[in-house]
Design an enzyme around this catalytic site. Structure first.
Site, PDB file in Angstrom:
ATOM      1  N   LYS A 225       0.810  -1.228   0.000  1.00  0.00           N
ATOM      2  CA  LYS A 225       0.000   0.000   0.000  1.00  0.00           C
ATOM      3  C   LYS A 225       0.846   1.283   0.000  1.00  0.00           C
ATOM      4  O   LYS A 225       0.412   2.306  -0.501  1.00  0.00           O
ATOM      5  CB  LYS A 225      -0.918   0.017   1.225  1.00  0.00           C
ATOM      6  CG  LYS A 225      -2.133  -0.887   1.135  1.00  0.00           C
ATOM      7  CD  LYS A 225      -2.956  -0.734   2.399  1.00  0.00           C
ATOM      8  CE  LYS A 225      -4.313  -1.342   2.272  1.00  0.00           C
ATOM      9  NZ  LYS A 225      -5.170  -1.025   3.427  1.00  0.00           N
TER      10      LYS A 225
ATOM     11  N   TYR B 173     -12.859  -7.315  11.874  1.00  0.00           N
ATOM     12  CA  TYR B 173     -14.181  -7.911  11.623  1.00  0.00           C
ATOM     13  C   TYR B 173     -14.163  -9.421  11.809  1.00  0.00           C
ATOM     14  O   TYR B 173     -15.193 -10.074  11.675  1.00  0.00           O
ATOM     15  CB  TYR B 173     -14.672  -7.556  10.203  1.00  0.00           C
ATOM     16  CG  TYR B 173     -13.667  -7.852   9.125  1.00  0.00           C
ATOM     17  CD1 TYR B 173     -13.543  -9.122   8.582  1.00  0.00           C
ATOM     18  CD2 TYR B 173     -12.817  -6.854   8.662  1.00  0.00           C
ATOM     19  CE1 TYR B 173     -12.609  -9.399   7.612  1.00  0.00           C
ATOM     20  CE2 TYR B 173     -11.865  -7.116   7.702  1.00  0.00           C
ATOM     21  CZ  TYR B 173     -11.765  -8.397   7.173  1.00  0.00           C
ATOM     22  OH  TYR B 173     -10.819  -8.654   6.213  1.00  0.00           O
TER      23      TYR B 173
HETATM   24  P1  NDP Z   1      -0.346  -2.344  10.979  1.00  0.00           P
HETATM   25  O1  NDP Z   1       0.595  -3.492  11.022  1.00  0.00           O
HETATM   26  O2  NDP Z   1      -0.073  -1.209  10.075  1.00  0.00           O
HETATM   27  O3  NDP Z   1      -0.495  -1.751  12.481  1.00  0.00           O
HETATM   28  C1  NDP Z   1      -0.685  -2.606  13.573  1.00  0.00           C
HETATM   29  C2  NDP Z   1      -0.947  -1.792  14.822  1.00  0.00           C
HETATM   30  O4  NDP Z   1      -1.238  -2.709  15.895  1.00  0.00           O
HETATM   31  C3  NDP Z   1       0.241  -0.955  15.277  1.00  0.00           C
HETATM   32  O5  NDP Z   1      -0.216   0.228  15.866  1.00  0.00           O
HETATM   33  C4  NDP Z   1       0.894  -1.864  16.328  1.00  0.00           C
HETATM   34  O6  NDP Z   1       1.627  -1.183  17.296  1.00  0.00           O
HETATM   35  C5  NDP Z   1      -0.338  -2.461  16.977  1.00  0.00           C
HETATM   36  N1  NDP Z   1      -0.041  -3.712  17.649  1.00  0.00           N
HETATM   37  C6  NDP Z   1       0.133  -4.935  17.072  1.00  0.00           C
HETATM   38  N2  NDP Z   1       0.392  -5.853  18.024  1.00  0.00           N
HETATM   39  C7  NDP Z   1       0.372  -5.199  19.209  1.00  0.00           C
HETATM   40  C8  NDP Z   1       0.579  -5.599  20.556  1.00  0.00           C
HETATM   41  N3  NDP Z   1       0.828  -6.881  20.879  1.00  0.00           N
HETATM   42  N4  NDP Z   1       0.475  -4.675  21.540  1.00  0.00           N
HETATM   43  C9  NDP Z   1       0.209  -3.386  21.238  1.00  0.00           C
HETATM   44  N5  NDP Z   1       0.012  -2.933  19.979  1.00  0.00           N
HETATM   45  C10 NDP Z   1       0.098  -3.838  18.980  1.00  0.00           C
HETATM   46  O7  NDP Z   1      -1.773  -2.984  10.679  1.00  0.00           O
HETATM   47  P2  NDP Z   1      -3.068  -2.282  10.034  1.00  0.00           P
HETATM   48  O8  NDP Z   1      -3.215  -0.917  10.601  1.00  0.00           O
HETATM   49  O9  NDP Z   1      -3.037  -2.450   8.577  1.00  0.00           O
HETATM   50  O10 NDP Z   1      -4.232  -3.243  10.573  1.00  0.00           O
HETATM   51  C11 NDP Z   1      -4.590  -3.227  11.943  1.00  0.00           C
HETATM   52  C12 NDP Z   1      -5.898  -3.982  12.119  1.00  0.00           C
HETATM   53  O11 NDP Z   1      -6.924  -3.331  11.411  1.00  0.00           O
HETATM   54  C13 NDP Z   1      -5.835  -5.418  11.576  1.00  0.00           C
HETATM   55  O12 NDP Z   1      -6.482  -6.259  12.490  1.00  0.00           O
HETATM   56  C14 NDP Z   1      -6.584  -5.355  10.282  1.00  0.00           C
HETATM   57  O13 NDP Z   1      -7.255  -6.575  10.022  1.00  0.00           O
HETATM   58  C15 NDP Z   1      -7.595  -4.244  10.565  1.00  0.00           C
HETATM   59  N6  NDP Z   1      -7.973  -3.535   9.332  1.00  0.00           N
HETATM   60  C16 NDP Z   1      -9.285  -3.521   8.981  1.00  0.00           C
HETATM   61  C17 NDP Z   1      -9.703  -2.874   7.849  1.00  0.00           C
HETATM   62  C18 NDP Z   1     -11.150  -2.902   7.492  1.00  0.00           C
HETATM   63  O14 NDP Z   1     -11.485  -2.549   6.352  1.00  0.00           O
HETATM   64  N7  NDP Z   1     -12.032  -3.274   8.395  1.00  0.00           N
HETATM   65  C19 NDP Z   1      -8.746  -2.160   6.979  1.00  0.00           C
HETATM   66  C20 NDP Z   1      -7.385  -2.210   7.459  1.00  0.00           C
HETATM   67  C21 NDP Z   1      -7.028  -2.888   8.591  1.00  0.00           C
HETATM   68  P3  NDP Z   1       3.221  -0.894  17.083  1.00  0.00           P
HETATM   69  O15 NDP Z   1       3.299   0.307  16.207  1.00  0.00           O
HETATM   70  O16 NDP Z   1       3.725  -0.670  18.446  1.00  0.00           O
HETATM   71  O17 NDP Z   1       3.786  -2.126  16.432  1.00  0.00           O
END
Ligand code: NDP
Length: 288
Positions: free
Chosen positions: A72, A228
């Site tokens: 992306k 979801y």
């Molecule tokens: P990214 O990998 O870009 O971001 C992940 C985020 O989750 C970061 O802020 C990360 O924090 C945090 N995170 C992950 N593991 C942990 C943990 N153990 N403790 C604390 N924080 C944590 O992912 P996306 O933003 O692309 O996706 C995030 C979620 O949103 C996913 O579940 C995805 O399925 C969902 N999503 C849904 C969409 C929809 O259309 N409904 C569209 C896009 C995403 P850190 O920066 O510290 O690593």
């Protein structure tokens, strides 16, 4: 299902992996409902082959593509024109090819916006909190800023990423944005909307939540999760148990596809078709 013939418009998802995608189902549903002859397929693109994939898509006169993880952001410099939203978010999820030129959009903002508005969520002057600072968080903060929330808190495990997101918002909008830690969340008096955009709680980890103390939700009006699958995360279960309204991420996914479909085919999908199609998609995802 439309039958494929010489006039079929070809679309598809570029990503790695793509096997999990539900977009073909949504786009087949919409094409049939709108009477448009189109087919949408997943394209697995290996690391290092993104530019070749875009060139190939143009050469084959594809109508457009969706772009997903991990491309992306990487796709941005390969495009001829990038929309304002995609520039602000720094990521593209929808491509359209016109006369050999590639146009990039980000329809995640539209998807989240439509999902929230259809559920009666009001943004103007509200106090909101965004948990997470990844891709989904970026779309969420830009939407909240565009919708003129009054005050925004950003919380993230890696605090530097939260500060980067704060800078991005403040580069484009005059908005009160504060970065806080998960511990500091408890000191906020009242939250109108809490957006959960981390991957915590995603299947199969459905028994964990970024909010460790569920009583937090006593002061939350709306809890909105980007996830979801499962349909109700622990974040949403705890929020509901403490009286908050809840919304999961299925609508965001569905309505980003609606926006992409409208961009590709130059149509406006009537509300009645959107409603029926969403119900069918919901059944496909949760009642299979
Ligand atoms: P990214 O990998 O870009 O971001 C992940 C985020 O989750 C970061 O802020 C990360 O924090 C945090 N995170 C992950 N593991 C942990 C943990 N153990 N403790 C604390 N924080 C944590 O992912 P996306 O933003 O692309 O996706 C995030 C979620 O949103 C996913 O579940 C995805 O399925 C969902 N999503 C849904 C969409 C929809 O259309 N409904 C569209 C896009 C995403 P850190 O920066 O510290 O690593």
């Amino acid at each position: 299902m439309n039958s494929i013939n010489g006039k079929t418009r070809t679309l598809g998802l570029i990503g790695n992996p793509v096997a999990h995608t539900m977009s073909p189902f949504i786009h087949a549903l919409l094409a049939e409902a709108m009477g448009i002859n189109a087919v949408y397929v997943p394209f697995h693109v290996e690391k290092g082959a993104l530019e070749a994939a875009i060139d190939g898509a143009k050469a084959l006169s594809l109508l457009g593509n969706n772009v997903t993880v991990p491309y992306k952001v990487d796709v941005l410099p390969l495009l001829d024109v990038v929309s304002e939203n995609a520039k602000m978010i720094g990521a593209v999820n929808t491509l359209k090819y016109v006369d050999g030129k590639s146009f990039g959009y980000n329809t995640d903002v539209d998807g989240l916006k439509t999902s929230c508005l259809k559920n009666g969520i009001v943004f103007e002057h509200k106090t909101v909190c965004i948990l997470g600072a990844g891709g989904a968080a970026k779309a969420t903060v830009i939407l909240c800023a565009q919708m003129k929330v009054g005050k925004m808190f950003i919380v993230n495990r890696t605090i530097e990423k939260a500060f980067q997101l704060q800078q991005t918002v403040q580069k484009y909008f005059d908005l009160d944005v504060e970065v806080i830690t998960y511990e500091e969340l408890t000191s906020i008096e009242k939250l109108d909307i809490c957006f959960q955009t981390t991957s915590i709680g995603l299947h199969p980890n459905s028994n964990i939540s970024p909010i460790l103390s569920p009583s937090f939700f006593n002061k939350v009006e709306w809890a909105v999760d980007a996830i979801y699958n499962p349909s109700e995360t622990k974040f949403l279960r705890d929020a509901k148990a403490h009286g908050a309204h809840t919304l999961n991420g299925l609508g965001m996914l569905f309505y980003q596809a609606i926006k992409a479909f409208e961009l590709w085919h130059d149509v406006v999908i009537p509300d009645a078709i959107q409603k029926v199609s969403f119900q069918k998609f919901n059944d496909f995802v949760y009642n299979r």
